[in-house]
Each structure stands twice: as structure tokens, then as C-alpha cells.
Design a protein around this motif. Structure first.
Motif, PDB file in Angstrom:
ATOM      1  N   LEU A 110      50.651  44.288  27.941  1.00 48.43           N
ATOM      2  CA  LEU A 110      49.331  43.663  27.971  1.00 48.43           C
ATOM      3  C   LEU A 110      49.342  42.406  28.838  1.00 48.43           C
ATOM      4  O   LEU A 110      48.414  42.166  29.624  1.00 48.43           O
ATOM      5  CB  LEU A 110      48.882  43.325  26.547  1.00 48.43           C
ATOM      6  CG  LEU A 110      47.504  42.676  26.404  1.00 48.43           C
ATOM      7  CD1 LEU A 110      46.425  43.604  26.939  1.00 48.43           C
ATOM      8  CD2 LEU A 110      47.220  42.321  24.943  1.00 48.43           C
ATOM      9  N   SER A 111      50.399  41.603  28.717  1.00 43.15           N
ATOM     10  CA  SER A 111      50.509  40.400  29.549  1.00 43.15           C
ATOM     11  C   SER A 111      50.585  40.763  31.023  1.00 43.15           C
ATOM     12  O   SER A 111      49.961  40.110  31.871  1.00 43.15           O
ATOM     13  CB  SER A 111      51.759  39.604  29.148  1.00 43.15           C
ATOM     14  OG  SER A 111      51.728  39.242  27.788  1.00 43.15           O
ATOM     15  N   THR A 112      51.330  41.818  31.333  1.00 44.87           N
ATOM     16  CA  THR A 112      51.443  42.265  32.727  1.00 44.87           C
ATOM     17  C   THR A 112      50.096  42.736  33.253  1.00 44.87           C
ATOM     18  O   THR A 112      49.708  42.415  34.387  1.00 44.87           O
ATOM     19  CB  THR A 112      52.476  43.400  32.830  1.00 44.87           C
ATOM     20  OG1 THR A 112      53.735  42.942  32.345  1.00 44.87           O
ATOM     21  CG2 THR A 112      52.623  43.868  34.266  1.00 44.87           C
ATOM     22  N   LEU A 113      49.366  43.490  32.440  1.00 45.93           N
ATOM     23  CA  LEU A 113      48.060  43.994  32.866  1.00 45.93           C
ATOM     24  C   LEU A 113      47.080  42.846  33.114  1.00 45.93           C
ATOM     25  O   LEU A 113      46.387  42.822  34.151  1.00 45.93           O
ATOM     26  CB  LEU A 113      47.508  44.941  31.795  1.00 45.93           C
ATOM     27  CG  LEU A 113      46.102  45.502  32.038  1.00 45.93           C
ATOM     28  CD1 LEU A 113      46.068  46.324  33.315  1.00 45.93           C
ATOM     29  CD2 LEU A 113      45.657  46.335  30.844  1.00 45.93           C
ATOM     30  N   LEU A 114      47.012  41.887  32.193  1.00 45.89           N
ATOM     31  CA  LEU A 114      46.085  40.766  32.350  1.00 45.89           C
ATOM     32  C   LEU A 114      46.449  39.910  33.560  1.00 45.89           C
ATOM     33  O   LEU A 114      45.570  39.472  34.322  1.00 45.89           O
ATOM     34  CB  LEU A 114      46.084  39.913  31.077  1.00 45.89           C
ATOM     35  CG  LEU A 114      45.528  40.592  29.818  1.00 45.89           C
ATOM     36  CD1 LEU A 114      45.635  39.664  28.619  1.00 45.89           C
ATOM     37  CD2 LEU A 114      44.086  41.027  30.023  1.00 45.89           C
ATOM     38  N   PHE A 115      47.744  39.669  33.753  1.00 40.99           N
ATOM     39  CA  PHE A 115      48.175  38.880  34.897  1.00 40.99           C
ATOM     40  C   PHE A 115      47.873  39.614  36.210  1.00 40.99           C
ATOM     41  O   PHE A 115      47.440  38.996  37.201  1.00 40.99           O
ATOM     42  CB  PHE A 115      49.673  38.583  34.788  1.00 40.99           C
ATOM     43  CG  PHE A 115      50.220  37.755  35.919  1.00 40.99           C
ATOM     44  CD1 PHE A 115      49.953  36.402  35.994  1.00 40.99           C
ATOM     45  CD2 PHE A 115      50.989  38.341  36.916  1.00 40.99           C
ATOM     46  CE1 PHE A 115      50.440  35.638  37.042  1.00 40.99           C
ATOM     47  CE2 PHE A 115      51.485  37.592  37.964  1.00 40.99           C
ATOM     48  CZ  PHE A 115      51.214  36.224  38.028  1.00 40.99           C
ATOM     49  N   LEU A 121      42.270  40.961  41.318  1.00 42.50           N
ATOM     50  CA  LEU A 121      40.834  41.145  41.493  1.00 42.50           C
ATOM     51  C   LEU A 121      40.209  40.068  42.380  1.00 42.50           C
ATOM     52  O   LEU A 121      39.504  40.399  43.342  1.00 42.50           O
ATOM     53  CB  LEU A 121      40.143  41.210  40.135  1.00 42.50           C
ATOM     54  CG  LEU A 121      40.525  42.415  39.253  1.00 42.50           C
ATOM     55  CD1 LEU A 121      39.713  42.419  37.971  1.00 42.50           C
ATOM     56  CD2 LEU A 121      40.322  43.722  40.008  1.00 42.50           C
ATOM     57  N   PRO A 122      40.451  38.774  42.127  1.00 38.60           N
ATOM     58  CA  PRO A 122      39.911  37.776  43.067  1.00 38.60           C
ATOM     59  C   PRO A 122      40.479  37.923  44.479  1.00 38.60           C
ATOM     60  O   PRO A 122      39.750  37.760  45.460  1.00 38.60           O
ATOM     61  CB  PRO A 122      40.336  36.438  42.445  1.00 38.60           C
ATOM     62  CG  PRO A 122      40.609  36.727  41.018  1.00 38.60           C
ATOM     63  CD  PRO A 122      41.115  38.135  40.983  1.00 38.60           C
ATOM     64  N   ALA A 123      41.781  38.253  44.560  1.00 46.04           N
ATOM     65  CA  ALA A 123      42.389  38.419  45.883  1.00 46.04           C
ATOM     66  C   ALA A 123      41.789  39.605  46.623  1.00 46.04           C
ATOM     67  O   ALA A 123      41.538  39.536  47.839  1.00 46.04           O
ATOM     68  CB  ALA A 123      43.900  38.596  45.733  1.00 46.04           C
ATOM     69  N   GLY A 124      41.550  40.722  45.923  1.00 48.71           N
ATOM     70  CA  GLY A 124      40.957  41.888  46.559  1.00 48.71           C
ATOM     71  C   GLY A 124      39.531  41.633  47.023  1.00 48.71           C
ATOM     72  O   GLY A 124      39.130  42.083  48.105  1.00 48.71           O
ATOM     73  N   ILE A 125      38.751  40.902  46.203  1.00 45.29           N
ATOM     74  CA  ILE A 125      37.377  40.574  46.601  1.00 45.29           C
ATOM     75  C   ILE A 125      37.374  39.670  47.831  1.00 45.29           C
ATOM     76  O   ILE A 125      36.619  39.891  48.791  1.00 45.29           O
ATOM     77  CB  ILE A 125      36.638  39.904  45.423  1.00 45.29           C
ATOM     78  CG1 ILE A 125      36.489  40.892  44.261  1.00 45.29           C
ATOM     79  CG2 ILE A 125      35.284  39.382  45.862  1.00 45.29           C
ATOM     80  CD1 ILE A 125      35.954  40.271  42.990  1.00 45.29           C
ATOM     81  N   TYR A 126      38.238  38.657  47.824  1.00 38.83           N
ATOM     82  CA  TYR A 126      38.326  37.753  48.970  1.00 38.83           C
ATOM     83  C   TYR A 126      38.760  38.520  50.223  1.00 38.83           C
ATOM     84  O   TYR A 126      38.218  38.309  51.314  1.00 38.83           O
ATOM     85  CB  TYR A 126      39.323  36.634  48.678  1.00 38.83           C
ATOM     86  CG  TYR A 126      39.565  35.717  49.854  1.00 38.83           C
ATOM     87  CD1 TYR A 126      38.724  34.631  50.090  1.00 38.83           C
ATOM     88  CD2 TYR A 126      40.626  35.940  50.738  1.00 38.83           C
ATOM     89  CE1 TYR A 126      38.934  33.801  51.174  1.00 38.83           C
ATOM     90  CE2 TYR A 126      40.840  35.115  51.821  1.00 38.83           C
ATOM     91  CZ  TYR A 126      39.992  34.042  52.032  1.00 38.83           C
ATOM     92  OH  TYR A 126      40.197  33.222  53.119  1.00 38.83           O
ATOM     93  N   GLY A 206      51.808  46.324  40.947  1.00 31.80           N
ATOM     94  CA  GLY A 206      50.427  46.576  40.547  1.00 31.80           C
ATOM     95  C   GLY A 206      49.449  45.665  41.255  1.00 31.80           C
ATOM     96  O   GLY A 206      48.335  46.083  41.609  1.00 31.80           O
ATOM     97  N   ILE A 207      49.844  44.418  41.484  1.00 30.42           N
ATOM     98  CA  ILE A 207      48.978  43.485  42.206  1.00 30.42           C
ATOM     99  C   ILE A 207      48.737  43.987  43.629  1.00 30.42           C
ATOM    100  O   ILE A 207      47.605  43.993  44.122  1.00 30.42           O
ATOM    101  CB  ILE A 207      49.604  42.082  42.218  1.00 30.42           C
ATOM    102  CG1 ILE A 207      49.537  41.462  40.825  1.00 30.42           C
ATOM    103  CG2 ILE A 207      48.898  41.171  43.225  1.00 30.42           C
ATOM    104  CD1 ILE A 207      50.257  40.137  40.703  1.00 30.42           C
ATOM    105  N   GLY A 208      49.813  44.415  44.296  1.00 33.34           N
ATOM    106  CA  GLY A 208      49.666  44.908  45.652  1.00 33.34           C
ATOM    107  C   GLY A 208      48.767  46.129  45.737  1.00 33.34           C
ATOM    108  O   GLY A 208      47.868  46.206  46.585  1.00 33.34           O
ATOM    109  N   GLY A 209      48.981  47.096  44.845  1.00 33.36           N
ATOM    110  CA  GLY A 209      48.154  48.294  44.864  1.00 33.36           C
ATOM    111  C   GLY A 209      46.703  48.004  44.520  1.00 33.36           C
ATOM    112  O   GLY A 209      45.783  48.568  45.126  1.00 33.36           O
ATOM    113  N   THR A 210      46.466  47.100  43.548  1.00 36.11           N
ATOM    114  CA  THR A 210      45.097  46.772  43.144  1.00 36.11           C
ATOM    115  C   THR A 210      44.345  46.075  44.270  1.00 36.11           C
ATOM    116  O   THR A 210      43.161  46.341  44.495  1.00 36.11           O
ATOM    117  CB  THR A 210      45.124  45.877  41.892  1.00 36.11           C
ATOM    118  OG1 THR A 210      45.828  46.547  40.846  1.00 36.11           O
ATOM    119  CG2 THR A 210      43.713  45.569  41.418  1.00 36.11           C
TER     120      THR A 210
END
Length: 330
Positions: A110-115, A121-126, A206-210
Motif C-alpha cells: 500500500l505504501s508503494t502504491l501511494l508513493f 501522477l503529477p509528473a505525468g500531467i506535467y 511503477g513510477i516510470g511506467g505510470t
């Protein structure tokens, strides 16, 4: 909406039954069983095994019965008594072993998912809104590195840096002084001091793929007619992007919440083994190697059940967020 929910709930029961059957059959595919592994290990060291004792153990654990009979005994005990069976290797009940490790695994996941979502999400939008800017190129490079670097290699690197330059203990989610202690403020703070490393390692891919997926989805939405119409009506750019394109671009993430659980279990096995985490990953790996069928089957079964529940939750959230899902069902 009610009919949609009822239909999704009806799918849960047969799905759980099928995944439990497949999970139990998969761990039976390697030749032999747990007792065969024990006999082979003892034979390599020159020790003898009493045939009468071996026969008694086979009868006790129903290893002398067909696989389907073993599965039926296992699944009925779970449904009727909440009993996952006995671990051959540890000589303890599977429920006790899971109670010790599953909460830490779920907390870590859960901590990994939230982080991951808080950063990606903000990085992808930017990255989508500022397409081809310096920030976009930097985030793209970070995303590709996160996807390309194996988790266990990153774990070894960060653990070495932590030990070499910051003189901190490496391995485990708790310091040795707090392993057997009761939960208190000191133990909780010690957990926070250790958990950031596995969270960082598990979330990087996960951050990179998201970032990449959200950027691609959002770029598709930013040029659609409803966005042009919103700009023509005088909506501010921030409000327009946040309320419409971003909301649509998030649908794939809501729809795949259930898939994240097995992905965390898979990635957590290697990382947890490298970092010595007291989670279900190393427990599952050891159970598969020794063919401890009740322990391995229970962990796989729980992961599958959590996946089914996660998929159900994602379906409900998707129907609430996107009216097209409800209208399409009607």
C-alpha cells in the motif's frame, strides 16, 4: 448501477474457486512432494529415513491421496474452519505464519502504491502539458531508467550506499532491538526509518511506467473537441485540464488496480530476498523450493483473492467515475 454491481459480485465466487484450483494444481506440477524433498536432502547427508515414519507422515498430510483429494481437503478446511493447513517445513500452522508476515506485506504494498501515484501522477500531467520541454525530457529519462533498472540491482546499490556512507543497518524492516518487541512509538519510528528503502526500490519501475502511460493518454485527450470547446468557453487552463482530460486519462489506472497486487507480490520476492524483509515474498519462494504445498498454495491463493477483490473495487470505482461505463452497461 445496482444490476452492474450484482453482476460483478456474481462473478467473484466462481472466479475465486477457479483460481484456488489452478493455484493448488500449479504447485503440484514439479515431480515429488515435500517428503520426497526431505528424503533426498537426508540421503545426500548419509542419513536414513524410517519407512514407517514416512508412511505415517504421508497419511497425516494426505500425501498418499490424489491431488484432487488433497485440494478438496485444503479448500474445505479454509471455507468451513478458516484453517489453511500445516506448514511442513516450519512445523507451524500456515495461518500463524501468514499473520506474522502478511500485514507487513500489505503495508509495504500500500505504501508503494501511494508513493508511486503521489510522484507519477503529477509528473505525468506535467510531462504531457509541457510536451518537449526540458522538464519533459528529464522526466522521460527518469521514467526509462526506472523501467530499465532491475529492482534487485537497485536494492543492492541503495543498500550499499546506505551502509557505506550513512552507517545504517541494512536488511529487514526493523532493527534487531525491535524485532521481538511490542509495538510502541519507538518501534513505529524505526519501521518508518527502514521502510523507505524498499518502498523506493519497488516503486521506481511503477513510477516510470505510470508517467509514460499517463503522458500518452493525456496527450490523446488534450486535442479532442471537448477540450477545444472548453477553452472557447473561457475556462481556465488549470481547471479545464484537471476536470476533464486528466479525469478521462486516469481511467486505465482505476481499471487496473487489481493487477497491481500480483505485480507487487512478484517484484517483492526478489527485493525482499535481497533486503532480508520479513514479508511473504521470501516465505513463498522457500515454500515453492521445498514444495511446502499448504504454505505455497495459501500465499498464492490469498494473492489471487486480493486480485479479484481489487478488480471488483476498480470496476465499482470506474463505474462511479466514468458515466460511460454505466451507460454502456445499460
Amino acid at each position: 448501477m445496482v444490476a452492474y454491481l450484482l453482476r460483478r459480485l456474481l462473478y467473484v465466487v466462481p472466479t475465486v474457486f477457479l483460481v484456488s484450483l489452478v493455484s493448488f494444481l500449479i504447485i503440484q506440477l514439479p515431480p515429488g512432494d515435500y517428503l520426497s524433498t526431505v528424503v533426498a536432502n537426508l540421503s545426500r547427508t548419509g542419513q536414513n529415513v524410517d519407512p514407517a515414519q514416512l508412511a505415517a507422515l504421508k497419511e497425516r498430510y494426505a500425501l498418499d491421496q490424489p491431488v484432487i483429494a488433497q485440494y478438496w481437503k485444503w479448500i474445505t478446511n479454509i471455507i468451513l474452519h478458516g484453517d489453511f493447513g500445516q506448514s511442513f517445513e516450519y512445523g507451524r500452522s500456515v495461518s500463524t505464519l501468514l499473520a506474522e508476515r502478511l500485514p507487513l506485506t500489505l503495508a509495504l504494498g500500500l505504501s508503494t502504491l501511494l508513493f508511486t501515484w503521489a510522484v507519477a501522477l503529477p509528473a505525468g500531467i506535467y510531462s504531457a502539458v509541457r510536451k518537449y520541454s526540458v522538464g519533459d525530457y528529464v522526466l522521460t529519462a527518469v521514467a526509462f531508467l526506472g523501467i530499465a533498472i532491475p529492482g534487485f540491482l537497485l536494492a543492492l546499490t541503495v543498500a550499499y550506499i546506505q551502509f557505506r556512507y550513512f552507517d545504517k543497518t541494512v536488511g529487514g524492516l526493523l532493527s534487531p532491538d525491535y524485532v521481538g518487541a511490542r509495538w510502541n512509538l519507538g518501534k513505529l519510528l524505526d519501521l518508518f526509518d527502514h521502510v523507505w528503502l524498499p518502498v523506493l526500490v519497488l516503486s521506481l519501475g511503477g513510477i516510470g511506467g505510470t508517467i509514460r502511460i499517463l503522458r500518452a493518454n493525456l496527450l490523446d485527450e488534450l486535442h479532442k473537441p471537448y477540450v477545444v470547446t472548453g477553452r472557447a468557453r473561457g475556462l481556465s487552463e488549470r481547471r479545464l485540464i484537471a476536470h476533464y482530460p486528466v479525469r478521462v486519462a486516469l481511467n486505465p489506472f482505476i481499471a487496473t488496480i487489481g493487477w497491481l497486487i500480483p505485480a507487487l507480490f512478484d517484484g517483492e520476492v526478489l527485493v525482499a530476498t535481497v533486503l532480508g524483509l520479513q514479508t511473504t515474498g521470501p516465505l513463498l519462494l522457500g515454500a515453492l523450493e521445498s514444495q511446502d504445498m499448504y504454505l505455497a498454495g495459501s500465499i498464492i491463493f490469498i494473492a489471487c483473492v486480493l486480485t479479484v477483490i481489487g478488480t471488483l473495487v476498480s470496476d465499482i470505482l470506474l463505474a462511479l467515475v466514468d458515466p460511460r461505463v454505466r451507460e454502456g452497461y445499460r
